[in-house]
Motif scaffolding. Structure first.
Motif, PDB file in Angstrom:
ATOM      1  N   THR A  55       0.820  -1.211   0.000  1.00 21.47           N
ATOM      2  CA  THR A  55       0.000   0.000   0.000  1.00 21.47           C
ATOM      3  C   THR A  55       0.853   1.259   0.000  1.00 21.47           C
ATOM      4  O   THR A  55       0.576   2.219  -0.716  1.00 21.47           O
ATOM      5  N   VAL A  56       1.923   1.263   0.807  1.00 20.46           N
ATOM      6  CA  VAL A  56       2.739   2.471   0.905  1.00 20.46           C
ATOM      7  C   VAL A  56       3.441   2.770  -0.414  1.00 20.46           C
ATOM      8  O   VAL A  56       3.800   3.929  -0.699  1.00 20.46           O
ATOM      9  N   THR A  57       3.633   1.757  -1.258  1.00 24.98           N
ATOM     10  CA  THR A  57       4.252   1.995  -2.565  1.00 24.98           C
ATOM     11  C   THR A  57       3.432   2.954  -3.399  1.00 24.98           C
ATOM     12  O   THR A  57       3.968   3.676  -4.252  1.00 24.98           O
ATOM     13  N   TRP A  58       2.120   3.016  -3.137  1.00 27.62           N
ATOM     14  CA  TRP A  58       1.269   3.939  -3.895  1.00 27.62           C
ATOM     15  C   TRP A  58       1.557   5.400  -3.555  1.00 27.62           C
ATOM     16  O   TRP A  58       1.121   6.296  -4.274  1.00 27.62           O
ATOM     17  N   VAL A  59       2.283   5.652  -2.475  1.00 29.84           N
ATOM     18  CA  VAL A  59       2.736   7.016  -2.211  1.00 29.84           C
ATOM     19  C   VAL A  59       3.647   7.492  -3.347  1.00 29.84           C
ATOM     20  O   VAL A  59       3.639   8.665  -3.728  1.00 29.84           O
ATOM     21  N   LEU A  60       4.431   6.573  -3.900  1.00 29.16           N
ATOM     22  CA  LEU A  60       5.266   6.880  -5.064  1.00 29.16           C
ATOM     23  C   LEU A  60       4.489   6.724  -6.366  1.00 29.16           C
ATOM     24  O   LEU A  60       4.496   7.612  -7.224  1.00 29.16           O
ATOM     25  N   THR A  61       3.768   5.600  -6.509  1.00 27.25           N
ATOM     26  CA  THR A  61       3.077   5.311  -7.767  1.00 27.25           C
ATOM     27  C   THR A  61       1.990   6.335  -8.070  1.00 27.25           C
ATOM     28  O   THR A  61       1.828   6.759  -9.221  1.00 27.25           O
ATOM     29  N   ALA A  62       1.218   6.727  -7.058  1.00 28.99           N
ATOM     30  CA  ALA A  62       0.130   7.680  -7.276  1.00 28.99           C
ATOM     31  C   ALA A  62       0.663   9.017  -7.777  1.00 28.99           C
ATOM     32  O   ALA A  62       0.050   9.663  -8.638  1.00 28.99           O
ATOM     33  N   TYR A  63       1.803   9.423  -7.251  1.00 24.14           N
ATOM     34  CA  TYR A  63       2.421  10.686  -7.683  1.00 24.14           C
ATOM     35  C   TYR A  63       2.841  10.599  -9.151  1.00 24.14           C
ATOM     36  O   TYR A  63       2.541  11.489  -9.955  1.00 24.14           O
ATOM     37  N   LEU A  64       3.513   9.489  -9.518  1.00 20.09           N
ATOM     38  CA  LEU A  64       3.964   9.331 -10.893  1.00 20.09           C
ATOM     39  C   LEU A  64       2.787   9.194 -11.850  1.00 20.09           C
ATOM     40  O   LEU A  64       2.799   9.741 -12.962  1.00 20.09           O
ATOM     41  N   LEU A  65       1.754   8.460 -11.434  1.00 15.28           N
ATOM     42  CA  LEU A  65       0.577   8.295 -12.281  1.00 15.28           C
ATOM     43  C   LEU A  65      -0.118   9.629 -12.514  1.00 15.28           C
ATOM     44  O   LEU A  65      -0.473   9.974 -13.652  1.00 15.28           O
ATOM     45  N   SER A  66      -0.324  10.382 -11.454  1.00 18.53           N
ATOM     46  CA  SER A  66      -0.967  11.687 -11.576  1.00 18.53           C
ATOM     47  C   SER A  66      -0.167  12.614 -12.480  1.00 18.53           C
ATOM     48  O   SER A  66      -0.733  13.318 -13.330  1.00 18.53           O
ATOM     49  N   ALA A  67       1.157  12.604 -12.324  1.00 19.34           N
ATOM     50  CA  ALA A  67       2.009  13.444 -13.166  1.00 19.34           C
ATOM     51  C   ALA A  67       1.940  13.010 -14.627  1.00 19.34           C
ATOM     52  O   ALA A  67       1.914  13.846 -15.532  1.00 19.34           O
ATOM     53  N   SER A  68       1.900  11.697 -14.863  1.00 18.32           N
ATOM     54  CA  SER A  68       1.839  11.187 -16.231  1.00 18.32           C
ATOM     55  C   SER A  68       0.585  11.666 -16.943  1.00 18.32           C
ATOM     56  O   SER A  68       0.611  11.996 -18.137  1.00 18.32           O
ATOM     57  N   ILE A  69      -0.528  11.705 -16.219  1.00 17.66           N
ATOM     58  CA  ILE A  69      -1.796  12.107 -16.815  1.00 17.66           C
ATOM     59  C   ILE A  69      -1.896  13.620 -16.946  1.00 17.66           C
ATOM     60  O   ILE A  69      -2.327  14.157 -17.972  1.00 17.66           O
ATOM     61  N   SER A  70      -1.482  14.341 -15.914  1.00 15.04           N
ATOM     62  CA  SER A  70      -1.697  15.788 -15.888  1.00 15.04           C
ATOM     63  C   SER A  70      -0.734  16.552 -16.789  1.00 15.04           C
ATOM     64  O   SER A  70      -1.066  17.664 -17.235  1.00 15.04           O
ATOM     65  N   THR A  71       0.440  15.997 -17.061  1.00 10.69           N
ATOM     66  CA  THR A  71       1.428  16.735 -17.841  1.00 10.69           C
ATOM     67  C   THR A  71       0.900  17.184 -19.200  1.00 10.69           C
ATOM     68  O   THR A  71       0.929  18.373 -19.522  1.00 10.69           O
ATOM     69  N   PRO A  72       0.409  16.274 -20.057  1.00  8.29           N
ATOM     70  CA  PRO A  72      -0.091  16.751 -21.353  1.00  8.29           C
ATOM     71  C   PRO A  72      -1.370  17.572 -21.239  1.00  8.29           C
ATOM     72  O   PRO A  72      -1.586  18.499 -22.023  1.00  8.29           O
ATOM     73  N   ILE A  73      -2.231  17.244 -20.258  1.00  7.73           N
ATOM     74  CA  ILE A  73      -3.503  17.960 -20.126  1.00  7.73           C
ATOM     75  C   ILE A  73      -3.264  19.414 -19.745  1.00  7.73           C
ATOM     76  O   ILE A  73      -3.788  20.341 -20.384  1.00  7.73           O
ATOM     77  N   ALA A 113      -3.029  13.241  -1.237  1.00  8.15           N
ATOM     78  CA  ALA A 113      -2.118  14.387  -1.296  1.00  8.15           C
ATOM     79  C   ALA A 113      -1.096  14.218  -2.408  1.00  8.15           C
ATOM     80  O   ALA A 113      -0.782  15.166  -3.137  1.00  8.15           O
ATOM     81  N   ARG A 114      -0.587  12.994  -2.570  1.00  6.44           N
ATOM     82  CA  ARG A 114       0.405  12.748  -3.616  1.00  6.44           C
ATOM     83  C   ARG A 114      -0.213  12.851  -5.007  1.00  6.44           C
ATOM     84  O   ARG A 114       0.449  13.276  -5.955  1.00  6.44           O
ATOM     85  N   VAL A 115      -1.479  12.472  -5.143  1.00  4.16           N
ATOM     86  CA  VAL A 115      -2.170  12.657  -6.431  1.00  4.16           C
ATOM     87  C   VAL A 115      -2.258  14.146  -6.762  1.00  4.16           C
ATOM     88  O   VAL A 115      -2.009  14.559  -7.906  1.00  4.16           O
ATOM     89  N   ILE A 116      -2.599  14.958  -5.774  1.00  5.67           N
ATOM     90  CA  ILE A 116      -2.677  16.411  -5.991  1.00  5.67           C
ATOM     91  C   ILE A 116      -1.297  16.964  -6.335  1.00  5.67           C
ATOM     92  O   ILE A 116      -1.152  17.803  -7.232  1.00  5.67           O
ATOM     93  N   GLN A 117      -0.261  16.488  -5.624  1.00  2.07           N
ATOM     94  CA  GLN A 117       1.099  16.934  -5.935  1.00  2.07           C
ATOM     95  C   GLN A 117       1.491  16.571  -7.360  1.00  2.07           C
ATOM     96  O   GLN A 117       2.226  17.311  -8.024  1.00  2.07           O
ATOM     97  N   GLY A 118       0.993  15.437  -7.852  1.00  2.00           N
ATOM     98  CA  GLY A 118       1.322  15.020  -9.208  1.00  2.00           C
ATOM     99  C   GLY A 118       0.871  16.001 -10.271  1.00  2.00           C
ATOM    100  O   GLY A 118       1.411  16.001 -11.386  1.00  2.00           O
ATOM    101  N   LEU A 119      -0.094  16.855  -9.936  1.00  3.61           N
ATOM    102  CA  LEU A 119      -0.498  17.901 -10.881  1.00  3.61           C
ATOM    103  C   LEU A 119       0.667  18.828 -11.203  1.00  3.61           C
ATOM    104  O   LEU A 119       0.645  19.538 -12.202  1.00  3.61           O
ATOM    105  N   GLY A 120       1.684  18.797 -10.344  1.00  5.50           N
ATOM    106  CA  GLY A 120       2.881  19.591 -10.604  1.00  5.50           C
ATOM    107  C   GLY A 120       3.584  19.183 -11.877  1.00  5.50           C
ATOM    108  O   GLY A 120       4.447  19.918 -12.375  1.00  5.50           O
ATOM    109  N   GLY A 121       3.249  17.991 -12.423  1.00  5.69           N
ATOM    110  CA  GLY A 121       3.832  17.592 -13.699  1.00  5.69           C
ATOM    111  C   GLY A 121       3.571  18.596 -14.803  1.00  5.69           C
ATOM    112  O   GLY A 121       4.324  18.677 -15.781  1.00  5.69           O
ATOM    113  N   GLY A 122       2.505  19.389 -14.655  1.00  9.33           N
ATOM    114  CA  GLY A 122       2.220  20.425 -15.640  1.00  9.33           C
ATOM    115  C   GLY A 122       3.284  21.493 -15.711  1.00  9.33           C
ATOM    116  O   GLY A 122       3.358  22.243 -16.692  1.00  9.33           O
TER     117      GLY A 122
END
Length: 491
Positions: A55-73, A113-122
């Motif tokens: 479960t704790v691995t999703w602290v890393l994975t969720a951030y990378l996933l969110s960044a992957s999606i939000s970057t082009p959008i 929180a990490r999903v929200i931080q992943g928006l920083g990929g933009g």
């Protein structure tokens, strides 16, 4: 009016464009540090928030996933409504995510929180776009290259800095400190970064964004839960089939869209898609190593493996990768000019394979792991620097920013896949005390070695650019040697 004319007029009215670059660099640095600051402390977060390793691995994975999606959008929205405006909004989202992570009292809140931080990929495409619009033409490629390099450097520095921060304070400060940096960067962006008059007409299509999000979520969920649910179970097979179908649908929709999030015509260029394939595979190896090697090092030696390292000690063991990556980055320009960027992209992953052989089969002493991380920096350092050069050479000057941004984003997608895959392998068959078995790490690092070897093979598919074409593109973009920045205006 052409983009070159608009950039020229903009830079004339704003002579202090390096102030803009400093703000953009601070923004990218804050995002890059948040990629890796938490990786050495995943075990600490796991204990503090009362969860398990999977479960704790999703602290890393969720951030990378969110960044992957939000970057082009977010990049596409910025093209339409204004890049400076969206840069500020992205930094605000990054700050909100950091604040929420700093006060999180449960693993669910931390992952949100990490999903929200992943928006920083933009920050990446927006910064590249601002550079393209505001900088003199001969400075664009070098500035884009420096911003892209901050991602790799930030990943290494984050792991090294995490230990002293946690030792002096606690892991919550891994979010409080970036919060301060991000807020300052947002204020500076609002006050100092000019709003570009360049706009891309057309609406922002929601369907490509939904399809991109859907197939990535299905794929990563299947990879992360494969061991727990059973690789042959209906849920896993269904998720993998859904990911494949949705990915095909996404490509079809993007190809037919008049205002795509990602220009598929550019992505279909032989030099672009092959280089991006290498970036995807290299991202799998790099981010999975940064995510799981610290946990391996911090495992108590009583488990039969690991060294019981502190967070600071595990960061120092990974420091050779940052040092060698920096040195290789300096040397890669002259080497690429002599042997060609393709040669470095082939050699880089091939060298990095040695890292995973050592980590899988020779990890009994700290010096062995230090050698492995040093070799990793050499291999991935060559690959990163040369890939940037290949992308710049392969696309028109006006697409340099978006193409470089997508190459960096595809590495992030690879990283999210690698983190989920490694989590599934390492956590399979855990010991009675909850620690992973040594075989989990051995098999995981061996799989990363195979993936990295596949990256070297994929690099052979990259078209060889004729020297005359390379020289012409470098002259056009102001590059003295592949991947290096011209330091002054031509006289």
């Amino acid at each position: 009016m052409s983009s070159d004319v608009r950039r020229s007029s903009s830079s004339t009215s704003s002579p202090h464009y390096w102030v803009t670059f400093a703000v953009l660099a601070a923004s990218v640095a804050a995002y890059a540090l948040l990629q890796s600051l938490v990786t050495p402390v995943l075990s600490t977060i796991q204990h503090d928030l009362h969860t398990d390793q999977a479960t704790v691995t999703w602290v890393l994975t969720a951030y990378l996933l969110s960044a992957s999606i939000s970057t082009p959008i977010l990049g596409r929205i910025g093209d339409r409504v204004g890049k400076e405006r969206m840069l500020v909004a992205t930094l605000v989202a990054l700050a909100v995510g950091s604040l929420l992570a700093a006060v999180a009292s449960s693993i669910g809140v931390m992952i949100v929180a990490r999903v929200i931080q992943g928006l920083g990929g933009g920050v990446l495409p927006l910064s590249f776009g601002i550079v393209r619009d505001e900088f003199p033409r001969e400075k664009v490629a070098g500035a884009v290259g420096l911003l892209a390099a901050l991602l790799a450097v930030g990943a290494g520095l984050g792991i090294v800095l995490a230990g002293p921060i946690v030792d002096l304070l606690d892991y919550h400060w891994l979010f409080w400190i970036p919060l301060v940096v991000t807020v300052l960067a947002a204020v500076a962006a609002k006050l100092l970064v000019p709003e570009s008059p360049v706009r891309t007409p057309g609406r922002v299509s929601l369907l490509p964004a939904v399809l991109l999000s859907a197939w990535l979520v299905c794929l990563l969920l299947a990879l992360s839960q494969g061991t727990a649910w059973g690789w042959g179970s209906g849920r896993i097979v269904g998720l993998l089939v859904a990911a494949a179908v949705l990915a095909v649908a996404w490509v079809v929709v993007e190809s037919r869209s008049s205002a795509p999030l990602i220009d598929m015509r550019m992505m279909r260029r032989p030099a672009v898609w092959t280089t991006n394939l290498v970036a995807l595979l290299v991202g799998v190896g790099l981010y999975a190593t940064f995510g799981f090697l610290p946990e391996f090092l911090q495992t108590p030696s009583a488990a039969g493996y690991g060294f019981g390292s502190s967070i600071t000690q595990s960061g120092l063991i990974l420091l050779p990768s940052s040092v060698t990556m920096f040195i290789v980055g300096i040397a890669s320009g002259p080497l690429a000019a002599r042997f060609g960027a393709k040669a470095l992209v082939v050699v880089g992953p091939a060298v990095a394979v040695v890292t995973f052989v050592l980590l899988a089969f020779a990890h009994d002493s700290v010096w062995q792991v230090c050698v492995a991380t040093g070799v990793m920096g050499v291999g991935f350092g060559f690959a990163f620097s040369a890939m940037s050069s290949l992308i710049v050479e392969a696309v028109p000057a006006e697409q340099t920013g978006v193409a470089s941004g997508m190459n960096a984003n595809i590495r992030t997608i690879g990283g999210s896949i690698g983190a989920a895959l490694m989590a599934s392998i390492v956590t399979s068959g855990a010991r009675p005390d909850g620690l992973p078995r040594e075989a989990g790490y051995t098999h995981g690092f061996a799989v990363l070695g195979v993936v990295t070897l596949a990256a070297a093979v994929a690099a052979l598919l990259i078209p060889r650019t004729r020297p005359a074409v390379v020289e012409e593109r470098h002259a056009e973009l102001g590059i003295v040697a592949a991947g290096t920045l011209v330091g002054s205006e031509p006289e």
